[in-house]
Design an enzyme around this catalytic site. Structure first.
Site, mmCIF file in Angstrom:
data_model
loop_
_atom_site.group_PDB
_atom_site.id
_atom_site.type_symbol
_atom_site.label_atom_id
_atom_site.label_comp_id
_atom_site.label_asym_id
_atom_site.label_seq_id
_atom_site.Cartn_x
_atom_site.Cartn_y
_atom_site.Cartn_z
ATOM 1 C CG HIS A 126 -46.827 -2.258 15.256
ATOM 2 N ND1 HIS A 126 -46.978 -1.380 14.205
ATOM 3 C CD2 HIS A 126 -47.496 -1.714 16.309
ATOM 4 C CE1 HIS A 126 -47.724 -0.355 14.603
ATOM 5 N NE2 HIS A 126 -48.041 -0.529 15.879
ATOM 6 C CD GLU A 154 -2.591 1.703 0.354
ATOM 7 O OE1 GLU A 154 -3.496 0.949 -0.014
ATOM 8 O OE2 GLU A 154 -2.383 2.832 -0.175
ATOM 9 C CD GLU A 170 -23.213 9.533 0.366
ATOM 10 O OE1 GLU A 170 -23.849 8.479 0.309
ATOM 11 O OE2 GLU A 170 -21.991 9.562 0.663
ATOM 12 C CG LEU A 219 -2.681 -0.642 6.238
ATOM 13 C CD1 LEU A 219 -2.615 -1.877 7.147
ATOM 14 C CD2 LEU A 219 -2.101 -0.960 4.872
HETATM 15 C C1 LIG Z 1 -16.415 10.433 -0.984
HETATM 16 C C2 LIG Z 1 -16.679 8.975 -1.237
HETATM 17 C C3 LIG Z 1 -17.680 8.331 -0.552
HETATM 18 C C4 LIG Z 1 -17.919 6.980 -0.741
HETATM 19 N N1 LIG Z 1 -18.919 6.381 -0.049
HETATM 20 C C5 LIG Z 1 -19.164 5.074 -0.221
HETATM 21 C C6 LIG Z 1 -20.162 4.414 0.536
HETATM 22 O O1 LIG Z 1 -20.827 5.018 1.370
HETATM 23 N N2 LIG Z 1 -20.356 3.089 0.333
HETATM 24 C C7 LIG Z 1 -19.631 2.381 -0.596
HETATM 25 O O2 LIG Z 1 -19.859 1.182 -0.750
HETATM 26 N N3 LIG Z 1 -18.677 2.978 -1.340
HETATM 27 C C8 LIG Z 1 -18.422 4.300 -1.161
HETATM 28 N N4 LIG Z 1 -17.411 4.898 -1.880
HETATM 29 C C9 LIG Z 1 -16.682 4.092 -2.871
HETATM 30 C C10 LIG Z 1 -15.644 3.206 -2.180
HETATM 31 O O3 LIG Z 1 -14.764 4.028 -1.447
HETATM 32 C C11 LIG Z 1 -14.893 2.389 -3.205
HETATM 33 O O4 LIG Z 1 -15.812 1.675 -4.003
HETATM 34 C C12 LIG Z 1 -13.977 1.397 -2.517
HETATM 35 O O5 LIG Z 1 -13.056 2.050 -1.699
HETATM 36 C C13 LIG Z 1 -13.229 0.554 -3.546
HETATM 37 O O6 LIG Z 1 -12.407 -0.343 -2.883
HETATM 38 P P1 LIG Z 1 -11.083 -0.910 -3.563
HETATM 39 O O7 LIG Z 1 -10.479 -1.819 -2.545
HETATM 40 O O8 LIG Z 1 -11.373 -1.446 -4.901
HETATM 41 O O9 LIG Z 1 -10.138 0.358 -3.804
HETATM 42 P P2 LIG Z 1 -9.684 1.584 -2.906
HETATM 43 O O10 LIG Z 1 -10.476 1.713 -1.683
HETATM 44 O O11 LIG Z 1 -9.613 2.743 -3.830
HETATM 45 O O12 LIG Z 1 -8.233 1.171 -2.441
HETATM 46 C C14 LIG Z 1 -7.160 1.038 -3.321
HETATM 47 C C15 LIG Z 1 -5.883 1.257 -2.566
HETATM 48 O O13 LIG Z 1 -4.791 0.930 -3.417
HETATM 49 C C16 LIG Z 1 -3.749 1.846 -3.203
HETATM 50 N N5 LIG Z 1 -2.911 1.826 -4.395
HETATM 51 C C17 LIG Z 1 -3.242 2.224 -5.654
HETATM 52 N N6 LIG Z 1 -2.225 1.981 -6.496
HETATM 53 C C18 LIG Z 1 -1.241 1.404 -5.757
HETATM 54 C C19 LIG Z 1 0.053 0.907 -6.049
HETATM 55 N N7 LIG Z 1 0.536 0.905 -7.295
HETATM 56 N N8 LIG Z 1 0.798 0.407 -5.040
HETATM 57 C C20 LIG Z 1 0.310 0.380 -3.758
HETATM 58 N N9 LIG Z 1 -0.901 0.822 -3.429
HETATM 59 C C21 LIG Z 1 -1.667 1.316 -4.424
HETATM 60 C C22 LIG Z 1 -4.450 3.157 -2.951
HETATM 61 O O14 LIG Z 1 -3.636 4.041 -2.217
HETATM 62 C C23 LIG Z 1 -5.654 2.688 -2.130
HETATM 63 O O15 LIG Z 1 -5.364 2.726 -0.758
HETATM 64 C C24 LIG Z 1 -17.134 6.256 -1.674
HETATM 65 C C25 LIG Z 1 -16.102 6.896 -2.372
HETATM 66 C C26 LIG Z 1 -15.866 8.226 -2.156
HETATM 67 C C27 LIG Z 1 -14.751 8.891 -2.900
#
Ligand SMILES: Cc1cc2nc3c(=O)[nH]c(=O)nc-3n(C[C@H](O)[C@H](O)[C@H](O)COP(=O)(O)OP(=O)(O)OC[C@H]3O[C@@H](n4cnc5c(N)ncnc54)[C@H](O)[C@@H]3O)c2cc1C
Length: 463
Positions: free
Chosen positions: A442, A35, A189, A40
């Site tokens: 209820h 990461e 939101e 994390l």
């Molecule tokens: C403002 C906001 C509100 C949201 N609210 C909701 C909600 O209420 N409910 C919901 O279900 N979803 C919500 N989401 C969406 C949700 O955050 C994402 O769908 C979710 O985080 C995706 O998970 P992921 O594990 O695929 O990727 P991510 O959470 O994006 O995690 C990917 C990680 O990989 C890391 N990374 C990237 N490239 C590299 C690399 N080359 N080497 C090492 N690390 C790397 C990044 O730093 C990051 O920490 C919201 C998003 C935003 C922006």
């Protein structure tokens, strides 16, 4: 230079990556997770789901104390906003949860590597830019690098006056006027947070509706309720540019007067994160939208390389990413692992909340599928009256011939919790009659779900 061998190296520690890493460790794999952020938890924990919900909750309390307690006979002499404390509370929640993932990694013996992970050929991941470079050998590599805010031509992000949701989670003062580009759930939101705290909020959307992809009847009701709260909308308008100007910003819209605002939030969706990931070194080519193509077992075109979450296709939701992470590593370990994409709920945490699972009415109509529809309004529910939140409805769509549930859409108080019943019912292949015959406590809001199911068959009791 650290060198290590793992059964699985996960790149990215969002809700997809960290959940996959822990599940893989439970299944006996020796797991490493790379990461590049010091904390994390990914977008979700750091700058997404969690901080936005913390601010939605706090701003709702403020609004409640100011506007909605009097009819309950609760008099509050003077209410004032302490924004620094509100932001600090949010930061502490984020710190607690991201630290919790650290602890879970330690408990499950997941090795953590700080830095950018890059695939450097089959079974090889290099970690760069962190405290210590590392070269990792892996039987399996899981790409879980998530997504980042999408840009829009002409919109000049400056990280301050014109910025994304990340900055909107930490504005140092309530903007006098906030212009939000995009009427999806993130824009609505974050717009709701600042509206409740006192900003004038104008949402500009290219389409002629809000919440694209959601059931249109529900989205129309949402628009009416947001307008009633004072949110302003410019629908069907194309933003051609935005830039900081002086202490504010200016948004240009095709054929319209430019809009002046104190801050601009660009919220037009998110795009997959594959920059510098080295996928080409193993022959993976992202599609035209930058997503990594995978098969039903999350296998990419490269042997031993998998991908899940926002970086692949489908809804960009935290729980979808987590489900895929679990299914993927279970498939690697056992040969079984599956996600039911018909039963992935989506929730918008505005006031009222909006939640849905399954097909929308428009999708069923387009598919030519015969269905029956039951709608029940929360105003007919005793608990809604007691809560003082009578807006909204539950809408159930069931197959015309078999009565099997096809979609459930809710707008109303606590819709995000109510949808869980519908998701469970759909997972079990339930019919609307099954829900109609379940005893619901209820007085609860869940009675509206039962009534909507009864309404599918034309026999609601309280309508
Ligand atoms: C403002 C906001 C509100 C949201 N609210 C909701 C909600 O209420 N409910 C919901 O279900 N979803 C919500 N989401 C969406 C949700 O955050 C994402 O769908 C979710 O985080 C995706 O998970 P992921 O594990 O695929 O990727 P991510 O959470 O994006 O995690 C990917 C990680 O990989 C890391 N990374 C990237 N490239 C590299 C690399 N080359 N080497 C090492 N690390 C790397 C990044 O730093 C990051 O920490 C919201 C998003 C935003 C922006």
């Amino acid at each position: 230079m650290t060198q290590a061998k793992h059964d699985l190296v996960v790149i990215g520690s969002g809700p997809g990556g960290y959940v996959a890493a822990i599940r893989a460790a439970q299944l006996g794999m020796n797991v490493g997770c790379v990461e590049n952020e010091p904390a994390l938890g990914g977008t979700c924990l750091r700058v997404g789901c969690i901080p936005s919900k913390a601010l939605l909750e706090s701003s709702e309390r403020y609004h409640e104390a100011k506007e909605t307690l009097a009819p309950h006979g609760v008099r509050v002499a003077s209410v004032s906003l302490d924004l620094p404390t509100m932001l600090k509370r949010k930061d502490e929640i984020v710190r607690g949860l991201t630290g919790g993932v650290d602890m879970l990694f330690k408990k499950n013996k997941v090795a953590r590597y700080l830095g950018r992970g890059k695939i450097a050929g089959p079974g090889r991941v290099v970690v760069e830019g962190g405290a210590e470079p590392a070269t990792l050998e892996a039987k399996h590599v899981l790409i879980a690098t998530g997504s980042k805010s999408a840009s829009l031509p002409g919109v000049a992000l400056d990280g301050d006056r014109v910025a994304t949701s990340t900055e909107a989670l930490a504005y140092p003062e309530v903007p006098g006027h906030l212009a939000v580009i995009g009427a999806g759930y993130i824009g609505l939101e974050m717009g709701s947070v600042w509206l409740r705290l006192g900003a004038k909020v104008t949402v500009i959307e290219y389409l002629d509706r809000v919440l694209p992809g959601m059931d249109a009847e529900i989205a129309t009701e949402a628009l009416r309720l947001f307008k009633r709260q004072g949110m302003e909308f410019r629908l069907g308008q194309k933003v051609t540019g935005a830039r900081a100007e002086g202490k504010g910003a200016i948004v240009a819209c095709e054929g319209q007067e430019p809009l002046r605002a104190d801050r601009v939030l660009l919220a037009v969706g998110r795009v997959p994160n594959t920059e510098g990931l080295g996928v080409e070194s193993v022959g993976i080519t992202p599609d035209e939208k930058g997503r990594i193509p995978v098969d039903e077992h999350y296998r990419t075109s490269a042997e031993g390389v998998f991908a899940i979450g926002d970086v692949i296709g489908g809804a960009m939701l935290a729980h979808k990413a987590s489900e895929e992470g679990v299914a993927c590593v279970e498939w690697i370990a056992t040969g079984y692992g599956h996600v039911n994409y018909n039963a992935i709920p989506g929730v918008v945490y505005t006031q009222p909340e909006i939640a849905s699972v399954g097909r929308t009415e428009e999708e069923l109509t387009a598919e030519g599928r015969a269905f029956r529809k039951g709608v029940f309004f929360f105003r007919g529910i005793g608990r809604s009256r007691a809560l003082g939140q009578i807006d909204g409805r539950v809408k159930i769509l069931a197959d015309q011939a078999t009565d099997r549930l096809l979609g459930v859409h809710i707008i109303g108080a606590r819709a995000g919790d109510l949808i869980a019943e519908a998701v469970a019912a759909m997972e079990f292949g339930a019919s609307s009659e099954d829900i109609a015959r379940i005893c619901h406590a209820h007085p609860t809001l869940a009675e509206a779900v039962k009534e909507a199911a009864l309404a599918v068959d034309g026999r609601p009791i309280h309508a």
